[in-house]
Structure formats: structure tokens, C-alpha cells
Design a protein around this motif. Structure first.
Motif, PDB file in Angstrom:
ATOM      1  N   HIS A 102      38.785  48.341  29.546  1.00  0.00           N
ATOM      2  CA  HIS A 102      37.362  48.122  28.477  1.00  0.00           C
ATOM      3  C   HIS A 102      36.460  47.259  29.355  1.00  0.00           C
ATOM      4  CE1 HIS A 102      38.924  43.572  30.570  1.00  0.00           C
ATOM      5  NE2 HIS A 102      40.091  44.489  30.152  1.00  0.00           N
ATOM      6  N   LYS A 103      35.135  46.738  28.689  1.00  0.00           N
ATOM      7  CA  LYS A 103      33.960  46.476  29.494  1.00  0.00           C
ATOM      8  C   LYS A 103      34.212  44.952  29.827  1.00  0.00           C
ATOM      9  CE  LYS A 103      31.576  47.337  25.002  1.00  0.00           C
ATOM     10  NZ  LYS A 103      30.994  48.320  24.119  1.00  0.00           N
ATOM     11  N   VAL A 104      33.585  43.678  30.248  1.00  0.00           N
ATOM     12  CA  VAL A 104      33.231  42.828  31.018  1.00  0.00           C
ATOM     13  C   VAL A 104      32.238  42.429  30.858  1.00  0.00           C
ATOM     14  CG1 VAL A 104      34.200  40.416  32.550  1.00  0.00           C
ATOM     15  CG2 VAL A 104      35.166  42.986  31.583  1.00  0.00           C
ATOM     16  N   LEU A 105      31.436  41.675  30.178  1.00  0.00           N
ATOM     17  CA  LEU A 105      30.405  40.585  30.324  1.00  0.00           C
ATOM     18  C   LEU A 105      30.664  39.400  30.329  1.00  0.00           C
ATOM     19  CD1 LEU A 105      27.650  39.920  29.373  1.00  0.00           C
ATOM     20  CD2 LEU A 105      28.142  40.002  26.587  1.00  0.00           C
ATOM     21  N   ILE A 106      30.307  38.832  31.230  1.00  0.00           N
ATOM     22  CA  ILE A 106      29.751  37.351  31.957  1.00  0.00           C
ATOM     23  C   ILE A 106      28.293  36.862  31.735  1.00  0.00           C
ATOM     24  CG2 ILE A 106      31.192  35.730  33.771  1.00  0.00           C
ATOM     25  CD1 ILE A 106      33.268  37.495  34.595  1.00  0.00           C
ATOM     26  N   ARG A 107      27.729  35.622  30.776  1.00  0.00           N
ATOM     27  CA  ARG A 107      27.042  35.662  30.618  1.00  0.00           C
ATOM     28  C   ARG A 107      26.749  34.592  31.758  1.00  0.00           C
ATOM     29  NH1 ARG A 107      24.466  37.912  26.390  1.00  0.00           N
ATOM     30  NH2 ARG A 107      26.044  38.480  24.791  1.00  0.00           N
ATOM     31  N   THR A 108      26.956  33.555  31.746  1.00  0.00           N
ATOM     32  CA  THR A 108      27.082  32.272  32.491  1.00  0.00           C
ATOM     33  C   THR A 108      28.521  31.836  34.121  1.00  0.00           C
ATOM     34  OG1 THR A 108      26.792  30.666  31.443  1.00  0.00           O
ATOM     35  CG2 THR A 108      25.122  31.519  31.295  1.00  0.00           C
ATOM     36  N   ALA A 109      27.107  31.003  34.928  1.00  0.00           N
ATOM     37  CA  ALA A 109      28.947  30.904  36.100  1.00  0.00           C
ATOM     38  C   ALA A 109      29.796  29.495  35.127  1.00  0.00           C
ATOM     39  CB  ALA A 109      27.864  30.409  37.276  1.00  0.00           C
ATOM     40  N   GLN A 110      29.028  29.175  33.892  1.00  0.00           N
ATOM     41  CA  GLN A 110      30.024  28.140  33.518  1.00  0.00           C
ATOM     42  C   GLN A 110      31.308  28.746  32.533  1.00  0.00           C
ATOM     43  OE1 GLN A 110      25.851  27.766  33.444  1.00  0.00           O
ATOM     44  NE2 GLN A 110      27.229  26.863  35.742  1.00  0.00           N
ATOM     45  N   ASP A 111      31.111  30.546  32.240  1.00  0.00           N
ATOM     46  CA  ASP A 111      32.031  31.030  31.888  1.00  0.00           C
ATOM     47  C   ASP A 111      33.670  31.434  32.084  1.00  0.00           C
ATOM     48  OD1 ASP A 111      33.321  33.434  30.640  1.00  0.00           O
ATOM     49  OD2 ASP A 111      31.729  33.999  29.497  1.00  0.00           O
ATOM     50  N   GLU A 112      34.520  30.779  31.375  1.00  0.00           N
ATOM     51  CA  GLU A 112      35.618  30.954  32.160  1.00  0.00           C
ATOM     52  C   GLU A 112      36.213  31.950  32.914  1.00  0.00           C
ATOM     53  OE1 GLU A 112      38.988  31.239  28.795  1.00  0.00           O
ATOM     54  OE2 GLU A 112      38.429  29.620  28.586  1.00  0.00           O
ATOM     55  N   ARG A 113      35.371  33.241  32.324  1.00  0.00           N
ATOM     56  CA  ARG A 113      35.984  34.346  33.261  1.00  0.00           C
ATOM     57  C   ARG A 113      34.930  34.276  34.341  1.00  0.00           C
ATOM     58  NH1 ARG A 113      33.995  38.245  28.697  1.00  0.00           N
ATOM     59  NH2 ARG A 113      32.329  36.065  28.486  1.00  0.00           N
ATOM     60  N   ALA A 114      34.543  34.073  34.281  1.00  0.00           N
ATOM     61  CA  ALA A 114      33.122  33.797  35.606  1.00  0.00           C
ATOM     62  C   ALA A 114      34.206  33.625  36.620  1.00  0.00           C
ATOM     63  CB  ALA A 114      32.007  32.196  35.968  1.00  0.00           C
ATOM     64  N   GLU A 115      35.329  32.528  36.677  1.00  0.00           N
ATOM     65  CA  GLU A 115      35.954  32.334  37.213  1.00  0.00           C
ATOM     66  C   GLU A 115      37.005  33.475  38.149  1.00  0.00           C
ATOM     67  OE1 GLU A 115      39.038  29.352  36.494  1.00  0.00           O
ATOM     68  OE2 GLU A 115      38.071  28.136  36.117  1.00  0.00           O
ATOM     69  N   LYS A 116      37.124  34.747  38.059  1.00  0.00           N
ATOM     70  CA  LYS A 116      37.205  35.988  38.079  1.00  0.00           C
ATOM     71  C   LYS A 116      36.671  37.236  38.475  1.00  0.00           C
ATOM     72  CE  LYS A 116      40.783  37.682  36.043  1.00  0.00           C
ATOM     73  NZ  LYS A 116      41.659  38.360  35.052  1.00  0.00           N
ATOM     74  N   LEU A 117      35.349  36.583  39.250  1.00  0.00           N
ATOM     75  CA  LEU A 117      34.247  37.446  40.106  1.00  0.00           C
ATOM     76  C   LEU A 117      34.842  36.716  41.507  1.00  0.00           C
ATOM     77  CD1 LEU A 117      31.247  36.825  37.932  1.00  0.00           C
ATOM     78  CD2 LEU A 117      32.662  39.207  37.970  1.00  0.00           C
ATOM     79  N   HIS A 118      34.338  38.377  41.959  1.00  0.00           N
ATOM     80  CA  HIS A 118      34.516  37.872  43.494  1.00  0.00           C
ATOM     81  C   HIS A 118      33.272  37.346  44.231  1.00  0.00           C
ATOM     82  CE1 HIS A 118      35.376  37.751  47.483  1.00  0.00           C
ATOM     83  NE2 HIS A 118      34.525  39.128  47.828  1.00  0.00           N
ATOM     84  N   TYR A 119      32.829  37.139  44.429  1.00  0.00           N
ATOM     85  CA  TYR A 119      31.127  36.858  44.938  1.00  0.00           C
ATOM     86  C   TYR A 119      31.304  37.194  45.978  1.00  0.00           C
ATOM     87  CZ  TYR A 119      30.836  34.084  40.802  1.00  0.00           C
ATOM     88  OH  TYR A 119      31.668  33.023  39.481  1.00  0.00           O
ATOM     89  N   PHE A 120      30.335  38.029  47.022  1.00  0.00           N
ATOM     90  CA  PHE A 120      30.000  38.583  47.988  1.00  0.00           C
ATOM     91  C   PHE A 120      29.132  37.628  48.853  1.00  0.00           C
ATOM     92  CE2 PHE A 120      32.019  42.204  45.848  1.00  0.00           C
ATOM     93  CZ  PHE A 120      32.273  43.279  46.617  1.00  0.00           C
ATOM     94  N   GLY A 121      28.460  36.300  48.527  1.00  0.00           N
ATOM     95  CA  GLY A 121      27.794  36.025  48.730  1.00  0.00           C
ATOM     96  C   GLY A 121      27.962  34.787  48.305  1.00  0.00           C
ATOM     97  N   PRO A 122      26.702  33.383  48.226  1.00  0.00           N
ATOM     98  CA  PRO A 122      26.778  32.126  47.839  1.00  0.00           C
ATOM     99  C   PRO A 122      27.104  32.572  46.449  1.00  0.00           C
ATOM    100  CG  PRO A 122      25.080  32.037  49.668  1.00  0.00           C
ATOM    101  CD  PRO A 122      25.196  33.752  49.014  1.00  0.00           C
ATOM    102  N   LYS A 123      27.809  31.818  45.781  1.00  0.00           N
ATOM    103  CA  LYS A 123      28.070  31.935  44.405  1.00  0.00           C
ATOM    104  C   LYS A 123      26.479  31.363  43.440  1.00  0.00           C
ATOM    105  CE  LYS A 123      30.654  29.961  40.665  1.00  0.00           C
ATOM    106  NZ  LYS A 123      32.126  28.939  39.850  1.00  0.00           N
ATOM    107  N   LYS A 124      25.910  31.018  43.719  1.00  0.00           N
ATOM    108  CA  LYS A 124      24.838  30.081  43.360  1.00  0.00           C
ATOM    109  C   LYS A 124      23.027  31.328  42.812  1.00  0.00           C
ATOM    110  CE  LYS A 124      22.247  28.131  48.025  1.00  0.00           C
ATOM    111  NZ  LYS A 124      22.370  26.431  48.254  1.00  0.00           N
ATOM    112  N   ARG A 125      23.601  32.787  44.575  1.00  0.00           N
ATOM    113  CA  ARG A 125      22.993  33.590  44.183  1.00  0.00           C
ATOM    114  C   ARG A 125      23.438  34.682  43.226  1.00  0.00           C
ATOM    115  NH1 ARG A 125      21.290  35.075  50.229  1.00  0.00           N
ATOM    116  NH2 ARG A 125      19.221  35.973  49.003  1.00  0.00           N
ATOM    117  N   GLN A 126      24.311  34.178  42.776  1.00  0.00           N
ATOM    118  CA  GLN A 126      25.065  35.700  42.351  1.00  0.00           C
ATOM    119  C   GLN A 126      23.911  35.766  40.923  1.00  0.00           C
ATOM    120  OE1 GLN A 126      27.466  37.740  41.465  1.00  0.00           O
ATOM    121  NE2 GLN A 126      26.782  38.308  39.861  1.00  0.00           N
TER     122      GLN A 126
END
Length: 175
Positions: A102-126
Motif C-alpha cells: 500500500h502507499k503511505v502519505l505522511i503530511r507532517t512531523a506531527q502525524d502519528e505515522r511520522a514516528e515510523k519514519l527513519h530519518y537519515f539526518g536531523p528530524k527538523k530537516r525532513q
């Protein structure tokens, strides 16, 4: 309205070009150059966005990001599955896409699904929103197509939803 129609037509032409390229994949001597063409074509209607493709490695526990648009810094990065014995919800979002198709759309860092992202740099630069779709042949997924940093991508008005309607489906059709 004219800008929205222009962007819609650009996505339509890119979709046709990508599907023409995909027809060559079985007979192409150089798969890498075809994938680079797809990333390049996607970058036109998604101007300013970071576009990147990750290939699922044998064993399905590692995704290696092998191709990316010029403005993306993710090329060469690797994403590991946390643990195959743990419940699937603990793994990064890209593996959910591969595992469940399935496709995933996460609109903002405040989206609860954003916790499942792996950040390759500082989170604020995502860059946001983040879109991830499976790349598959039939029912077999072999990678992911991701797009982020829609902030500078065209839209109608400042208060319009980003990405605009039709963009996520366009990205999914390229997968």
C-alpha cells in the motif's frame, strides 16, 4: 486554475513516458539507466521535491537507496528492518509499504505515522509531506519509490492541500 491544469498535464505526460520506459525493462541491457530516466521524468512535474528509489536486498531485511533526484541526499543510504520477529508495526514505514503493497502519505512531523519514519539526518530537516509507494512487478515488490519536500512544489493557493489532488496516485502509478 491554469497552473493546476499545467501541472496535471505535466503529470499525465510523465506517466505516459514512465510507462513507455517500463515496457523496456525486460529487454534493457542497463536497468540502472532506465531507473535514472524514471527519476528524471518524475522530477519534472514534481519540481523541487526529493525523489528517490530504494531496492529491496535479498532476504528482504534491507533497502538500499540506489537512485535519487539531484536535490536528494539519500542516495547510497541503507534502511534496515528492525527485527523480523517483532510485530510489523515496529518496522520503518518503507517496509510496511513493501510488505503490504500500500502507499503511505505522511503530511507532517506531527502525524502519528511520522514516528515510523527513519530519518537519515536531523528530524527538523525532513521535507514534508512524505509519500512512499511500492515498486512491484505483479504481486512481488522489489523496492520503494519515495518523494518528499513538497514545500516548493506547485500548488494553487497557499491554503491548498499539499500535495495537490492526483499527485499521490500519479506517484503510485509510477511504482
Amino acid at each position: 486554475i491554469n497552473g493546476r491544469l499545467f501541472r496535471h498535464d505535466a503529470r499525465k505526460h510523465a506517466d505516459i513516458a514512465i510507462h513507455d520506459i517500463c515496457k523496456q525493462w525486460q529487454t534493457a541491457p542497463d536497468l540502472d539507466s532506465l531507473i535514472e530516466q524514471v527519476v528524471s521524468i518524475l522530477s519534472v512535474p514534481l519540481t523541487g521535491c526529493c525523489v528517490y528509489i530504494g531496492s529491496l536486498c535479498p532476504g528482504a531485511n534491507l533497502i538500499t537507496y540506489t537512485h535519487a533526484s539531484r536535490n536528494s541526499k539519500i542516495i547510497g543510504k541503507k534502511l534496515k528492518r528492525i527485527d523480523t520477529r517483532r510485530k510489523w508495526t515496529d518496522n520503518p514505514a518503507s517496509f510496511d509499504v513493501v510488505d503490504h503493497g500500500h502507499k503511505v502519505l505522511i503530511r507532517t512531523a506531527q502525524d502519528e505515522r511520522a514516528e515510523k519514519l527513519h530519518y537519515f539526518g536531523p528530524k527538523k530537516r525532513q521535507g514534508w509531506p512524505f509519500v512512499c509507494v511500492p515498486i512491484s512487478r505483479g504481486s512481488c515488490a522489489w523496492g520503494v519509490l519515495c518523494v518528499d519536500s513538497f514545500e516548493s512544489c506547485g500548488r494553487g493557493r497557499v491554503d491548498d492541500e499539499v500535495p495537490e489532488p492526483g499527485v499521490v496516485d500519479f506517484i503510485a502509478s509510477a511504482g
